[in-house]
Design a protein around this motif. Structure first.
Motif, PDB file in Angstrom:
ATOM      1  N   HIS A 171       0.828  -1.205   0.000  1.00 15.78           N
ATOM      2  CA  HIS A 171       0.000   0.000   0.000  1.00 15.78           C
ATOM      3  C   HIS A 171       0.863   1.255   0.000  1.00 15.78           C
ATOM      4  O   HIS A 171       0.562   2.237  -0.673  1.00 15.78           O
ATOM      5  CB  HIS A 171      -0.940   0.015   1.207  1.00 15.78           C
ATOM      6  CG  HIS A 171      -1.775   1.261   1.274  1.00 15.78           C
ATOM      7  ND1 HIS A 171      -2.745   1.547   0.337  1.00 15.78           N
ATOM      8  CD2 HIS A 171      -1.749   2.319   2.115  1.00 15.78           C
ATOM      9  CE1 HIS A 171      -3.300   2.710   0.625  1.00 15.78           C
ATOM     10  NE2 HIS A 171      -2.710   3.210   1.711  1.00 15.78           N
ATOM     11  N   ASN A 172       1.940   1.221   0.764  1.00 16.58           N
ATOM     12  CA  ASN A 172       2.843   2.368   0.784  1.00 16.58           C
ATOM     13  C   ASN A 172       3.364   2.671  -0.616  1.00 16.58           C
ATOM     14  O   ASN A 172       3.416   3.830  -1.034  1.00 16.58           O
ATOM     15  CB  ASN A 172       4.019   2.090   1.726  1.00 16.58           C
ATOM     16  CG  ASN A 172       3.633   2.374   3.163  1.00 16.58           C
ATOM     17  OD1 ASN A 172       2.618   3.033   3.418  1.00 16.58           O
ATOM     18  ND2 ASN A 172       4.428   1.878   4.093  1.00 16.58           N
ATOM     19  N   GLU A 173       3.755   1.619  -1.307  1.00 15.55           N
ATOM     20  CA  GLU A 173       4.263   1.832  -2.655  1.00 15.55           C
ATOM     21  C   GLU A 173       3.201   2.410  -3.572  1.00 15.55           C
ATOM     22  O   GLU A 173       3.467   3.314  -4.362  1.00 15.55           O
ATOM     23  CB  GLU A 173       4.789   0.507  -3.227  1.00 15.55           C
ATOM     24  CG  GLU A 173       6.124   0.107  -2.628  1.00 15.55           C
ATOM     25  CD  GLU A 173       6.612  -1.221  -3.158  1.00 15.55           C
ATOM     26  OE1 GLU A 173       7.701  -1.641  -2.759  1.00 15.55           O
ATOM     27  OE2 GLU A 173       5.885  -1.837  -3.964  1.00 15.55           O
ATOM     28  N   HIS A 174       2.004   1.886  -3.454  1.00 15.15           N
ATOM     29  CA  HIS A 174       0.923   2.412  -4.286  1.00 15.15           C
ATOM     30  C   HIS A 174       0.672   3.879  -3.979  1.00 15.15           C
ATOM     31  O   HIS A 174       0.429   4.685  -4.884  1.00 15.15           O
ATOM     32  CB  HIS A 174      -0.358   1.595  -4.070  1.00 15.15           C
ATOM     33  CG  HIS A 174      -0.358   0.295  -4.798  1.00 15.15           C
ATOM     34  ND1 HIS A 174      -1.055  -0.811  -4.384  1.00 15.15           N
ATOM     35  CD2 HIS A 174       0.291  -0.085  -5.929  1.00 15.15           C
ATOM     36  CE1 HIS A 174      -0.859  -1.802  -5.221  1.00 15.15           C
ATOM     37  NE2 HIS A 174      -0.048  -1.392  -6.163  1.00 15.15           N
ATOM     38  N   GLN A 175       0.727   4.207  -2.712  1.00 20.13           N
ATOM     39  CA  GLN A 175       0.529   5.604  -2.305  1.00 20.13           C
ATOM     40  C   GLN A 175       1.606   6.494  -2.941  1.00 20.13           C
ATOM     41  O   GLN A 175       1.305   7.554  -3.498  1.00 20.13           O
ATOM     42  CB  GLN A 175       0.602   5.705  -0.779  1.00 20.13           C
ATOM     43  CG  GLN A 175       0.397   7.112  -0.246  1.00 20.13           C
ATOM     44  CD  GLN A 175      -1.003   7.298   0.307  1.00 20.13           C
ATOM     45  OE1 GLN A 175      -1.597   6.359   0.817  1.00 20.13           O
ATOM     46  NE2 GLN A 175      -1.543   8.495   0.186  1.00 20.13           N
ATOM     47  N   GLN A 176       2.842   6.028  -2.874  1.00 20.71           N
ATOM     48  CA  GLN A 176       3.930   6.808  -3.476  1.00 20.71           C
ATOM     49  C   GLN A 176       3.710   6.977  -4.974  1.00 20.71           C
ATOM     50  O   GLN A 176       3.862   8.073  -5.519  1.00 20.71           O
ATOM     51  CB  GLN A 176       5.264   6.096  -3.240  1.00 20.71           C
ATOM     52  CG  GLN A 176       5.810   6.219  -1.829  1.00 20.71           C
ATOM     53  CD  GLN A 176       7.187   5.566  -1.726  1.00 20.71           C
ATOM     54  OE1 GLN A 176       8.122   5.939  -2.430  1.00 20.71           O
ATOM     55  NE2 GLN A 176       7.287   4.569  -0.871  1.00 20.71           N
ATOM     56  N   ILE A 177       3.377   5.860  -5.621  1.00 20.11           N
ATOM     57  CA  ILE A 177       3.157   5.910  -7.063  1.00 20.11           C
ATOM     58  C   ILE A 177       2.065   6.916  -7.391  1.00 20.11           C
ATOM     59  O   ILE A 177       2.206   7.752  -8.285  1.00 20.11           O
ATOM     60  CB  ILE A 177       2.766   4.509  -7.585  1.00 20.11           C
ATOM     61  CG1 ILE A 177       3.968   3.574  -7.510  1.00 20.11           C
ATOM     62  CG2 ILE A 177       2.229   4.588  -9.004  1.00 20.11           C
ATOM     63  CD1 ILE A 177       3.628   2.114  -7.737  1.00 20.11           C
ATOM     64  N   TYR A 178       1.007   6.851  -6.630  1.00 23.36           N
ATOM     65  CA  TYR A 178      -0.138   7.734  -6.845  1.00 23.36           C
ATOM     66  C   TYR A 178       0.265   9.201  -6.715  1.00 23.36           C
ATOM     67  O   TYR A 178      -0.014  10.029  -7.593  1.00 23.36           O
ATOM     68  CB  TYR A 178      -1.224   7.364  -5.831  1.00 23.36           C
ATOM     69  CG  TYR A 178      -2.382   8.316  -5.762  1.00 23.36           C
ATOM     70  CD1 TYR A 178      -3.274   8.437  -6.822  1.00 23.36           C
ATOM     71  CD2 TYR A 178      -2.592   9.083  -4.627  1.00 23.36           C
ATOM     72  CE1 TYR A 178      -4.334   9.307  -6.753  1.00 23.36           C
ATOM     73  CE2 TYR A 178      -3.651   9.953  -4.541  1.00 23.36           C
ATOM     74  CZ  TYR A 178      -4.527  10.069  -5.604  1.00 23.36           C
ATOM     75  OH  TYR A 178      -5.571  10.929  -5.535  1.00 23.36           O
ATOM     76  N   GLU A 179       0.964   9.496  -5.639  1.00 22.42           N
ATOM     77  CA  GLU A 179       1.325  10.896  -5.394  1.00 22.42           C
ATOM     78  C   GLU A 179       2.330  11.413  -6.426  1.00 22.42           C
ATOM     79  O   GLU A 179       2.205  12.532  -6.937  1.00 22.42           O
ATOM     80  CB  GLU A 179       1.895  11.048  -3.979  1.00 22.42           C
ATOM     81  CG  GLU A 179       0.826  10.868  -2.903  1.00 22.42           C
ATOM     82  CD  GLU A 179       1.418  10.768  -1.495  1.00 22.42           C
ATOM     83  OE1 GLU A 179       2.659  10.836  -1.404  1.00 22.42           O
ATOM     84  OE2 GLU A 179       0.640  10.612  -0.540  1.00 22.42           O
ATOM     85  N   LEU A 180       3.313  10.579  -6.727  1.00 25.46           N
ATOM     86  CA  LEU A 180       4.322  11.004  -7.699  1.00 25.46           C
ATOM     87  C   LEU A 180       3.697  11.202  -9.078  1.00 25.46           C
ATOM     88  O   LEU A 180       4.110  12.083  -9.839  1.00 25.46           O
ATOM     89  CB  LEU A 180       5.451   9.973  -7.765  1.00 25.46           C
ATOM     90  CG  LEU A 180       6.348   9.935  -6.535  1.00 25.46           C
ATOM     91  CD1 LEU A 180       7.306   8.764  -6.595  1.00 25.46           C
ATOM     92  CD2 LEU A 180       7.114  11.244  -6.397  1.00 25.46           C
ATOM     93  N   ALA A 181       2.714  10.387  -9.404  1.00 22.91           N
ATOM     94  CA  ALA A 181       2.053  10.522 -10.703  1.00 22.91           C
ATOM     95  C   ALA A 181       1.329  11.862 -10.776  1.00 22.91           C
ATOM     96  O   ALA A 181       1.435  12.581 -11.777  1.00 22.91           O
ATOM     97  CB  ALA A 181       1.073   9.372 -10.921  1.00 22.91           C
ATOM     98  N   LEU A 182       0.633  12.218  -9.723  1.00 26.71           N
ATOM     99  CA  LEU A 182      -0.104  13.482  -9.736  1.00 26.71           C
ATOM    100  C   LEU A 182       0.857  14.675  -9.716  1.00 26.71           C
ATOM    101  O   LEU A 182       0.549  15.730 -10.268  1.00 26.71           O
ATOM    102  CB  LEU A 182      -1.058  13.557  -8.536  1.00 26.71           C
ATOM    103  CG  LEU A 182      -2.271  12.613  -8.632  1.00 26.71           C
ATOM    104  CD1 LEU A 182      -3.240  12.858  -7.492  1.00 26.71           C
ATOM    105  CD2 LEU A 182      -2.991  12.776  -9.971  1.00 26.71           C
ATOM    106  N   LYS A 183       2.008  14.471  -9.098  1.00 28.30           N
ATOM    107  CA  LYS A 183       3.020  15.542  -9.095  1.00 28.30           C
ATOM    108  C   LYS A 183       3.772  15.593 -10.419  1.00 28.30           C
ATOM    109  O   LYS A 183       4.606  16.474 -10.620  1.00 28.30           O
ATOM    110  CB  LYS A 183       4.035  15.298  -7.969  1.00 28.30           C
ATOM    111  CG  LYS A 183       3.574  15.732  -6.584  1.00 28.30           C
ATOM    112  CD  LYS A 183       4.744  15.599  -5.624  1.00 28.30           C
ATOM    113  CE  LYS A 183       4.251  15.439  -4.198  1.00 28.30           C
ATOM    114  NZ  LYS A 183       5.286  14.820  -3.335  1.00 28.30           N
ATOM    115  N   ARG A 184       3.532  14.595 -11.246  1.00 29.68           N
ATOM    116  CA  ARG A 184       4.236  14.489 -12.539  1.00 29.68           C
ATOM    117  C   ARG A 184       5.745  14.388 -12.342  1.00 29.68           C
ATOM    118  O   ARG A 184       6.519  14.907 -13.138  1.00 29.68           O
ATOM    119  CB  ARG A 184       3.909  15.688 -13.433  1.00 29.68           C
ATOM    120  CG  ARG A 184       2.428  16.018 -13.497  1.00 29.68           C
ATOM    121  CD  ARG A 184       1.744  15.303 -14.636  1.00 29.68           C
ATOM    122  NE  ARG A 184       0.291  15.537 -14.565  1.00 29.68           N
ATOM    123  CZ  ARG A 184      -0.542  15.320 -15.562  1.00 29.68           C
ATOM    124  NH1 ARG A 184      -0.084  14.847 -16.704  1.00 29.68           N
ATOM    125  NH2 ARG A 184      -1.826  15.508 -15.430  1.00 29.68           N
TER     126      ARG A 184
END
Lengths: 247, 247
Positions: free
Chosen positions: B197-210
């Motif tokens: 879940h932590n990894e998914h959270q990171q992926i999600y946030e980094l994607a939105l931050k581009r």
DNA sequence: ACAGATAGCAATCTCGAGATTATTTTTCGT
DNA sequence: ACGAAAAATAATCTCGAGATTGCTATCTGT
């Protein structure tokens, strides 16, 4: 009954190939060659009934051969509406070149990282043969072009041959095959031997220097070149061969 | 005669799928599912005669279905020595993960470069659903796992959905399918929901931050994780199911 | 005259049997 | 008893015909 068909209709697709063991493989190669050569135009419907008379084989055999071609993305299967030759278009070409650049450069990076003395030796050898073939290209004969094409293939193959990833190399081979139709198209407009040779020379030298980053740059440009040629020559109209009757 | 066979033997392979229009497709999905689930073990020979009784279909139909599976690299065809399930091995897994990382990160880069508001919206939505499914994963039920798997698939699909390259996305889908067998294997050892879940959270946030570069890093680790799990658990012995009787 | 529906046609999809090829077992010679 | 050759077996590969499906042209009704 029809054994000599193999000898008659099959021709090695340019690259070294073992003799076809099964009829399906024979049909596969024959049809593939005819698609690449443009005998079967892009978008053309491939009716099994018609192909049966053309290749003198049974429908089941041809169906399986077409299935193999679908895997190569040279033929598209439209549900239960039969098969047709994969269409060619500018956007498809751009997509193909983009992915080829990604795969080819990655394979080259791997090769530069892993290549041993044998790899270097084969690269030197292939580059030498390619250079000679490029010199003979001035003759403008079909044989000279055929040989150049083979040497070009071998050179690029040698460049990436030290890559360890089996899937990457297989993917590369498949994309190379898909690009062959477009390559034929750009060859019609006449190649520019000098520029191409310069690029090959750069690739060769950078590979031996193990300068991966610059090699990737040059390789990318090298793959991009045919796209510009095709676009500027207008050989591929924006909407192409949808129904099989375009200029 | 045997129309209800479709309903009986066919099951949707997990991801959304339209009903099979042809018997070949039905056979293809059924066999594929059984390979992924391990019913057909890696390296097992797939004798058409035997499959005929198992799936209640004709040999021709099964042959074509097997041909489709060869294209997916889940089945290997050994010349005229028939078909067999693609073997699983550590080296194959490493190769697969390596290529997946390359393709998946490239697709993610494209998505970050091209994604519009709709893309962001679907990513937000899928991440939310995935988070909820991950919460329900504590129940340790098969249903919860099935749903998590589906949500996980949808989340990663949404992440790369703005990529423009058709071939890249198709390749990604194919590699995802090939990885499913190994994913099942690593799931047996028990997942670590919190880390995932932590990894998914990171992926999600980094994607939105581009933030493409950091996203690529996290994604690569994310894809690498199952490899470590499988290796350390010893579920995959170094020499695996080559002929069915290790050397 | 135009739209919808029905009938006819063409192509595909499906199937089981025959021919070809690889593998295994048996037998013969040393 | 061991190795090699040959026959028997079992699988695949190949084929043409029948059943099913999609497409087209004609016909009728408004």
């Amino acid at each position: 009954m029809n054994i000599m068909i193999r000898e008659a209709t099959i021709a090695t697709g340019g690259m070294p190939s073992s003799p076809p063991a099964t009829l399906i493989e024979a049909a596969y190669r024959a049809i593939r060659r005819n698609i690449v050569l443009g005998v079967h135009a892009p978008g053309e419907k491939l009716r099994v009934e018609h192909l049966k008379t053309q290749y003198d084989m049974s429908s089941g055999t041809l169906r399986e051969a077409l299935g193999l071609l679908v895997a190569d993305a040279l033929v598209v299967a439209q549900g239960q509406r039969g098969f047709s030759v994969a269409p060619m278009s500018v956007s498809d070409l751009e997509d193909l070149v983009y992915l080829r650049a990604l795969v080819e450069t990655e394979a080259a990076r791997q090769s530069l990282a892993n290549g041993d003395d044998d790899w270097e030796a084969s690269l030197v050898s292939c580059f030498h043969r390619l250079t000679r073939a490029e010199e003979r290209l001035g003759a403008r004969t079909a044989e000279a072009y055929e040989e150049w094409e083979r040497r070009n293939f071998e050179f690029h193959e040698a460049l990436v041959s030290a890559a360890r990833s089996r899937r990457l190399l297989e993917l590369r081979a498949r994309l190379h095959l898909q690009a062959e139709r477009y390559r034929r198209l750009s060859a019609l407009d006449g190649p520019r031997p000098r520029d191409v040779h310069n690029e090959h020379q750069q690739i060769y030298e950078l590979a031996l220097k193990r300068d991966a980053d610059r090699l990737v740059e040059v390789l990318t440009k090298h793959l991009q070149r045919p796209v510009d040629v095709i676009l500027k020559s207008g050989l591929l109209t924006p909407v192409t061969a949808e129904t099989g009757k375009a200029a």
